[in-house]
Design an enzyme around this catalytic site. Structure first.
Site, mmCIF file in Angstrom:
data_model
loop_
_atom_site.group_PDB
_atom_site.id
_atom_site.type_symbol
_atom_site.label_atom_id
_atom_site.label_comp_id
_atom_site.label_asym_id
_atom_site.label_seq_id
_atom_site.Cartn_x
_atom_site.Cartn_y
_atom_site.Cartn_z
ATOM 1 N N ASP A 129 3.528 -4.630 -5.461
ATOM 2 C CA ASP A 129 3.924 -5.928 -4.891
ATOM 3 C C ASP A 129 5.447 -6.016 -4.748
ATOM 4 O O ASP A 129 5.967 -6.410 -3.701
ATOM 5 C CB ASP A 129 3.469 -7.077 -5.806
ATOM 6 C CG ASP A 129 1.997 -7.431 -5.608
ATOM 7 O OD1 ASP A 129 1.404 -7.025 -4.591
ATOM 8 O OD2 ASP A 129 1.445 -8.127 -6.482
ATOM 9 N N GLU A 179 0.835 -1.213 0.000
ATOM 10 C CA GLU A 179 0.000 0.000 0.000
ATOM 11 C C GLU A 179 0.869 1.263 0.000
ATOM 12 O O GLU A 179 0.572 2.232 -0.701
ATOM 13 C CB GLU A 179 -0.956 0.001 1.200
ATOM 14 C CG GLU A 179 -1.934 -1.170 1.247
ATOM 15 C CD GLU A 179 -2.717 -1.396 -0.035
ATOM 16 O OE1 GLU A 179 -2.831 -0.468 -0.853
ATOM 17 O OE2 GLU A 179 -3.195 -2.535 -0.241
HETATM 18 ZN ZN LIG Z 1 -2.719 -2.601 -4.647
#
Ligand SMILES: [Zn+2]
Length: 705
Positions: free
Chosen positions: A606, A542
């Site tokens: 990621d 995030e």
């Molecule tokens: Zn995301």
């Protein structure tokens, strides 16, 4: 439950995972979870609360596969074999499993609330969640009512006699929760992130994306034919004769196809510049001479609205032309379809079953419907999420989980700050802005500091559809009331039990609902290695969204403004292109690959998130005796095994196709291995050799953060 899919126009909000099936008319990156297809039947799995293991479950590994050949298979291969998708699901993953467990917790809360609602104070949250749930569970009442709860709405559509009354009806249907023609609501102004403005987005479709109407390959044509047959069937259920129903279905497909032809695609929808056209009401009016924005705003109860973001002007130009050329009777048919389509899952079983047959069975491959209680738990969460959420956190969210998440966020932030401070490809000018943006990221953990006030909303036990309609009107008004006002920094875009997380570019904030702060993401009883490879990487994901290809276009205050030097921007984009190429090459099935450009932001997040989490984890080891191996795995190896566990997923082929075509998140199996094969840290941890499949050759290896 499609009835409450309101215009949540939060384009630059990026969530961690596919929020189950996305409503076709929500923005691609909407944070709004719509768990209507993450159904279930199976019991909670090992790894979920109540399972036998809070650490690594060794039975999940497939040791016949070498970690350097295919780390995903090595880490979760046996789990994949032993956990087929349950009949009422389109996928079975760490996310859907935990969400299913959370639904059991909510079920107990709602059963009790329903039993006690009569004794609760009228108008209290307890009365509302209890009576709402009970009205949904009243299967006998819903069956007996058949289509009669929709009669008043159908009469209104039948009475349309002019373009003016058509427009009024479109506004009315949008207010009661039926998406038609386009989406409208309030949004944070991309270029003045302190203010809420009105926004109109393309919409009006029923299939998951415009491409479903436009592609001419055999599979797409066959699916469209099945869709048209489904629409005809729904008209028949409403009482139309077979021939009339077939003709009406053709009309619906024709109107939706023309809307699709004038819609922009999913990749363009990720670009904020392409979706920002703030116009005065007069300029918007010039764009659509046959559609009166002034009349529309009056009907919506916001008569003084001075400007709006017409997100996709070409769509509205085409819509205007269609309003002038398509016969009124055809529009009435189109509205009738959208009304029944949005209400079907709240009507008697013939409607609900036929809706399920196409939108779940055909489209997603789901074999059977969820039990009624589960559908009703989901509907209550979607409708009264912050009333139910209060009861949920009181029961299921320990303060320790919040404190632990807070501590990890601090450590992750420190690791990303170190990285930004030392990155060799970034100039000092950009670096300074990047660090300022990182330091300004706001944080929300668990549940809102200020709960939503449901007091204007009346909920009673007698009509489920009536409750849904009133709730839609309440939510719509709550949303439109924000227009022209300062942004409320306390507002949340997900309910507390949600198993997901998000970054909002316009608020520069990261948000972690209580629902995800549990195994397999976080567990106070296991080692740091597992927690950093789980929730740590989620937090990093995030945070990194603030610096992905989309997030990097917004500054520390959430304004759409370039803060990069031209050289740094070019360098950053080239690094992003490396990720695009890597994901373009992942084959989902013969003839279908991931779309690198669509999944670029999520894949950057990621990769960056995992890298930062690994560094933060290594920091926790400093100055202490080195932890012993557990189950034969070093702490670093357990970190990566935890990451793979987060992304384990069995997905039905039908649903995988929908996701790859429409969703900015890659499939779990590629999320598990994509970042690892770029990371020297992974190569070292498992002693992989150059040339191994899990080690990308240095000339194509990606590196951003
Ligand atoms: Zn995301």
């Amino acid at each position: 439950m499609r009835f409450l899919r309101l215009a949540v126009l939060t384009l630059p909000v990026l969530c961690l995972a596919t929020p189950a099936l996305q409503a076709q008319d929500l923005p691609a990156a909407s944070a709004q979870a719509d768990p209507s297809v993450s159904h279930c039947i199976a019991p909670p799995e090992a790894g979920a609360p109540g399972g036998e293991s809070h650490g690594l479950n060794l039975d999940d590994l497939d040791r016949t596969v070498k970690p350097c050949d295919d780390f995903y298979r090595f880490a979760v291969g046996n789990w994949l074999k032993n956990n087929p998708v349950p009949p009422a699901f389109s996928s079975w993953t760490s996310f859907t499993m935990l969400a299913d467990h959370n639904r059991d917790v909510l079920h107990a809360i709602l059963d009790e609330a329903a039993a006690k609602a009569a004794a609760a104070k009228l108008g209290s949250n307890d009365q509302k969640i209890g009576d709402f749930y009970a009205s949904c569970m009243d299967e006998v009442g819903v069956e007996k009512a058949g289509i009669t709860p929709l009669k008043a709405e159908l009469d209104r559509i039948a009475a349309i006699s002019s373009l003016d009354t058509l427009q009024k009806e479109v506004a009315h249907l949008q207010r009661v929760g039926t998406g038609t023609l386009f989406r409208f609501g309030s949004i944070i102004d991309f270029k003045d992130s302190t203010q809420q403005i009105a926004a109109a987005f393309q919409g009006g479709l029923s299939l998951p994306d415009r491409d479903y109407y436009l592609k001419v390959d055999d599979k797409s044509v066959a699916l469209r034919n099945l869709y048209q047959a489904h629409v005809a069937k729904m008209f028949e259920l409403m009482g139309d004769g077979t021939d009339a129903a077939a003709a009406h279905a053709k009309t619906v497909l024709s109107i939706e196809t023309s809307l699709a032809q004038n819609s922009i695609d999913r990749i363009a929808r990720r670009d904020p510049e392409k979706n920002y056209h703030k116009l005065s009401t007069a300029d918007a009016q010039a764009l659509t001479p046959h559609f009166s924005w002034t009349a529309y705003f009056s009907e919506m109860g916001i008569p003084g609205t001075a400007n709006l973001n017409v997100a996709q002007p070409d769509f509205f130009k085409a819509l205007d032309a269609a309003l002038a050329s398509v016969p009124l009777d055809d529009w009435k048919t189109y509205l009738r379809w959208h009304l029944i389509h949005s209400a079907a899952s709240a009507l008697s079983s013939p409607f609900e079953q036929e809706d399920f047959n196409f939108f779940q069975k055909t489209l997603n491959g789901t074999k059977e419907m969820q039990p009624r209680w589960k559908r009703c738990v989901i509907a209550t969460d979607q409708t009264l999420g912050e009333a139910l959420g209060q009861a949920y956190v009181a029961k299921a969210f320990p303060p320790e989980a919040k404190a632990a998440a807070l501590k990890m966020v601090q450590n992750l932030r420190a690791a990303l700050r170190d990285d930004l401070s030392t990155l060799d490809w970034m100039s000092p000018a950009t670096r300074q802005q990047a660090i300022a943006k990182l330091d300004a990221i706001d944080l929300k953990i668990g549940y809102p500091s200020k709960w939503r006030d449901y007091s204007p909303l009346q909920i009673s036990r007698d009509s489920y559809l009536g409750n849904l309609e009133r709730a839609a009107v309440f939510e719509h008004k709550r949303d439109l009331d924000k227009i022209g006002k300062p942004v409320d920094p306390t507002e949340w875009g997900m309910t507390p039990p949600t198993v997901n997380a998000y970054y909002n570019s316009l608020r520069n904030e990261i948000v972690f609902p209580a629902g995800i702060l549990q195994p397999p993401y976080y567990d106070p009883n296991r080692d740091d290695a597992m927690n950093y490879g789980g929730i740590g990487a989620v937090i990093g994901h995030e945070m990194t969204h603030g610096f992905d290809d989309q997030g990097a276009k917004f500054d520390a205050k959430g304004n759409l403004r370039n803060w990069w030097t031209p050289e740094d921007l070019a360098n950053f984009q080239a690094r992003g292109d490396c990720i695009v190429k890597q994901f373009d090459a992942f084959e989902v099935e013969p003839g279908l690959n991931e779309k690198g450009k669509l999944v670029e932001g999520e894949s950057i997040a990621d990769f960056g998130g995992l890298t930062i989490a690994f560094r933060a984890f290594q920091k926790t080891l400093e100055g202490k005796p080195r932890p012993a191996a557990i189950d034969g795995f070093t702490p670093e190896q357990r970190f990566f095994l935890s990451w793979a566990t987060v992304w384990r997923s069995n997905v039905r082929p039908e649903y995988a196709r929908v996701l790859v075509n429409t969703n900015p998140h890659p499939l779990g199996r590629f999320r598990a291995i994509g970042p690892l094969s770029n990371m020297p840290e992974f190569q070292k941890t498992f002693g992989c050799k150059d040339g191994d499949p899990m080690v990308r050759p240095s000339e194509v290896r990606c590196r951003i953060w």
